[in-house]
Design a protein around this motif. Sequence first.
Motif, PDB file in Angstrom:
ATOM      1  N   VAL A  41      -4.892  -4.106  -0.784  1.00  0.00           N
ATOM      2  CA  VAL A  41      -5.192  -2.710  -1.095  1.00  0.00           C
ATOM      3  C   VAL A  41      -4.015  -1.806  -0.763  1.00  0.00           C
ATOM      4  O   VAL A  41      -3.630  -0.928  -1.535  1.00  0.00           O
ATOM      5  N   ASP A  42      -3.407  -2.006   0.399  1.00  0.00           N
ATOM      6  CA  ASP A  42      -2.496  -1.002   0.957  1.00  0.00           C
ATOM      7  C   ASP A  42      -1.003  -1.289   0.796  1.00  0.00           C
ATOM      8  O   ASP A  42      -0.203  -0.357   0.868  1.00  0.00           O
ATOM      9  N   MET A  43      -0.629  -2.547   0.609  1.00  0.00           N
ATOM     10  CA  MET A  43       0.800  -2.856   0.622  1.00  0.00           C
ATOM     11  C   MET A  43       1.573  -2.174  -0.500  1.00  0.00           C
ATOM     12  O   MET A  43       2.725  -1.787  -0.331  1.00  0.00           O
ATOM     13  N   TYR A  44       0.937  -2.008  -1.656  1.00  0.00           N
ATOM     14  CA  TYR A  44       1.676  -1.470  -2.794  1.00  0.00           C
ATOM     15  C   TYR A  44       1.544   0.040  -2.943  1.00  0.00           C
ATOM     16  O   TYR A  44       2.115   0.641  -3.855  1.00  0.00           O
ATOM     17  N   LEU A  45       0.795   0.696  -2.036  1.00  0.00           N
ATOM     18  CA  LEU A  45       0.587   2.136  -2.152  1.00  0.00           C
ATOM     19  C   LEU A  45       1.897   2.933  -2.137  1.00  0.00           C
ATOM     20  O   LEU A  45       2.049   3.889  -2.911  1.00  0.00           O
ATOM     21  N   PRO A  46       2.887   2.591  -1.281  1.00  0.00           N
ATOM     22  CA  PRO A  46       4.137   3.356  -1.305  1.00  0.00           C
ATOM     23  C   PRO A  46       4.893   3.243  -2.634  1.00  0.00           C
ATOM     24  O   PRO A  46       5.761   4.064  -2.927  1.00  0.00           O
ATOM     25  N   ALA A  47       4.550   2.224  -3.439  1.00  0.00           N
ATOM     26  CA  ALA A  47       5.277   1.993  -4.688  1.00  0.00           C
ATOM     27  C   ALA A  47       4.637   2.659  -5.892  1.00  0.00           C
ATOM     28  O   ALA A  47       5.189   2.602  -6.996  1.00  0.00           O
ATOM     29  N   LEU A 164      -0.784  -1.436   9.100  1.00  0.00           N
ATOM     30  CA  LEU A 164       0.627  -1.759   8.909  1.00  0.00           C
ATOM     31  C   LEU A 164       0.978  -2.128   7.476  1.00  0.00           C
ATOM     32  O   LEU A 164       2.158  -2.173   7.127  1.00  0.00           O
ATOM     33  N   ALA A 165      -0.037  -2.390   6.638  1.00  0.00           N
ATOM     34  CA  ALA A 165       0.255  -2.802   5.265  1.00  0.00           C
ATOM     35  C   ALA A 165       1.118  -1.799   4.509  1.00  0.00           C
ATOM     36  O   ALA A 165       2.092  -2.198   3.852  1.00  0.00           O
ATOM     37  N   PRO A 166       0.833  -0.475   4.566  1.00  0.00           N
ATOM     38  CA  PRO A 166       1.718   0.462   3.863  1.00  0.00           C
ATOM     39  C   PRO A 166       3.136   0.458   4.417  1.00  0.00           C
ATOM     40  O   PRO A 166       4.105   0.649   3.680  1.00  0.00           O
ATOM     41  N   VAL A 167       3.251   0.250   5.733  1.00  0.00           N
ATOM     42  CA  VAL A 167       4.583   0.189   6.344  1.00  0.00           C
ATOM     43  C   VAL A 167       5.341  -1.033   5.839  1.00  0.00           C
ATOM     44  O   VAL A 167       6.533  -0.963   5.504  1.00  0.00           O
ATOM     45  N   ILE A 168       4.635  -2.181   5.762  1.00  0.00           N
ATOM     46  CA  ILE A 168       5.265  -3.406   5.246  1.00  0.00           C
ATOM     47  C   ILE A 168       5.693  -3.205   3.803  1.00  0.00           C
ATOM     48  O   ILE A 168       6.802  -3.584   3.400  1.00  0.00           O
ATOM     49  N   GLN A 171       8.826  -1.132   3.631  1.00  0.00           N
ATOM     50  CA  GLN A 171      10.021  -1.894   4.002  1.00  0.00           C
ATOM     51  C   GLN A 171      10.440  -2.846   2.881  1.00  0.00           C
ATOM     52  O   GLN A 171      11.631  -3.038   2.632  1.00  0.00           O
ATOM     53  N   LEU A 172       9.453  -3.449   2.201  1.00  0.00           N
ATOM     54  CA  LEU A 172       9.786  -4.341   1.084  1.00  0.00           C
ATOM     55  C   LEU A 172      10.456  -3.561  -0.045  1.00  0.00           C
ATOM     56  O   LEU A 172      11.367  -4.080  -0.716  1.00  0.00           O
ATOM     57  N   TRP A 178       8.619  -2.884  -6.789  1.00  0.00           N
ATOM     58  CA  TRP A 178       7.185  -3.040  -6.576  1.00  0.00           C
ATOM     59  C   TRP A 178       6.714  -4.436  -6.951  1.00  0.00           C
ATOM     60  O   TRP A 178       5.743  -4.939  -6.369  1.00  0.00           O
ATOM     61  N   ARG A 179       7.398  -5.056  -7.884  1.00  0.00           N
ATOM     62  CA  ARG A 179       7.012  -6.427  -8.259  1.00  0.00           C
ATOM     63  C   ARG A 179       7.228  -7.387  -7.088  1.00  0.00           C
ATOM     64  O   ARG A 179       6.493  -8.369  -6.931  1.00  0.00           O
TER      65      ARG A 179
END
Length: 416
Positions: A41-47, A164-168, A171-172, A178-179
Amino acid sequence: MSTDTAVSGTGQATVAERRGHRTAKYALILGGLTAFGPLSVDMYLPALPTMTQDLHSTDTALQLTLAAFIVGLGVGQLVVGPLSDAWGRRRPLLVGIAVFVVASVLCAVSPSAEALIAARTLQAFGAAAGVVIARAAVRDLYSGIAMARFFSMLMLVTGLAPILAPVIGGQLLAVTSWRGIFWALTGFGVLLLTVAAFALPEPLPPSRRRPARFGPVMRTYGGLLSDRLFLGYALAVGMAFAGMFAYISGSSFVLQGVYGLSPVEYSIVFGVNGFGLVAASQVNGRIVARFRQRSLLLTGLLATLAGALGMVAAAVFGLGLAGLLPPLFVLVSSIGLIMPNATSLALADHPHTAGSASALLGVVQFLVGGAASPLVGAFGEGSAVPMATIMAVTGMLALVSFGVLTRRHSTTPRPA
């Protein structure tokens, strides 16, 4: 001390060590499975802004990728739960993780927003298997205080995932597009598929399995929804989860946009709050044998409400960060008391339908919690008041659900 006594003591120590190693292994594996949802859910939000441009789409279309995942996660759990009660946990789990891996690849190579929405829906169905079966497996393996302790231990692995998922993800994005985030989720799925295939035994024996026919499944869900205790604990944890979703979705705008924190300072605040959540869950695991689980859950619910009201006061009276951050820390940390105890109490009376009960519990968490996210932005982003108010309302509803629906709780287990 005699030789026999020494040998006996050594044997007991060896058994204890084996149990400790087994518990730690289960915590890592099942913790990884429950992390599927929040990471996806959260990892790709910054992208999302970058994805809008890259896919030549709109903000609304990209937001549908999040909505599709949440809906898919809820529906997927409702399907996988009864199947795991009928076929055992391993087969649906391994198939689900494999689906997640394939769908993550499709997300990474999606040429359009429409294709990404379809891939995210499929990804959610795969993730649902990990989320629902992890909770059901804990119910299979443990009961009573031991189950509450294990859920507390699980929080050590999974408590930081949604924070921490959005932070990770951010950083990615510094080293890839985003891919690359979806390729990272693919790798995570492959790792868990390998570990689950070789290191996770079947926790549900054939003698405890139930047929997955439509009629009985619907009656099981109907019985769970009419169970005041289950519904009370499920709504309590769902509303608490909604407060966390409000925090995750709104804190960046509030702490950086309103109070002027830099990205590094914001990450520090995130990390400190995450540490509080994990620390509270570990304290819960140590003291749950000395205090009633309901008392610990009530303490967490009261702390959540007190923290939210403190945030509202800080925002309304302009007390600044010094007035806002302490109650925010209390609120986030209190989830470490709520989640393990509410989950354990909700599943305690349903050992023979743990998969279905776990599925319904997960649906309440993600659907109720997910509904809180857009409300923060809908009521304005120029103040901390909307986020704090939503967290206060969900905290009050969690407390009311607990107080009204579970007030006749008996310590004597009831048949599932």
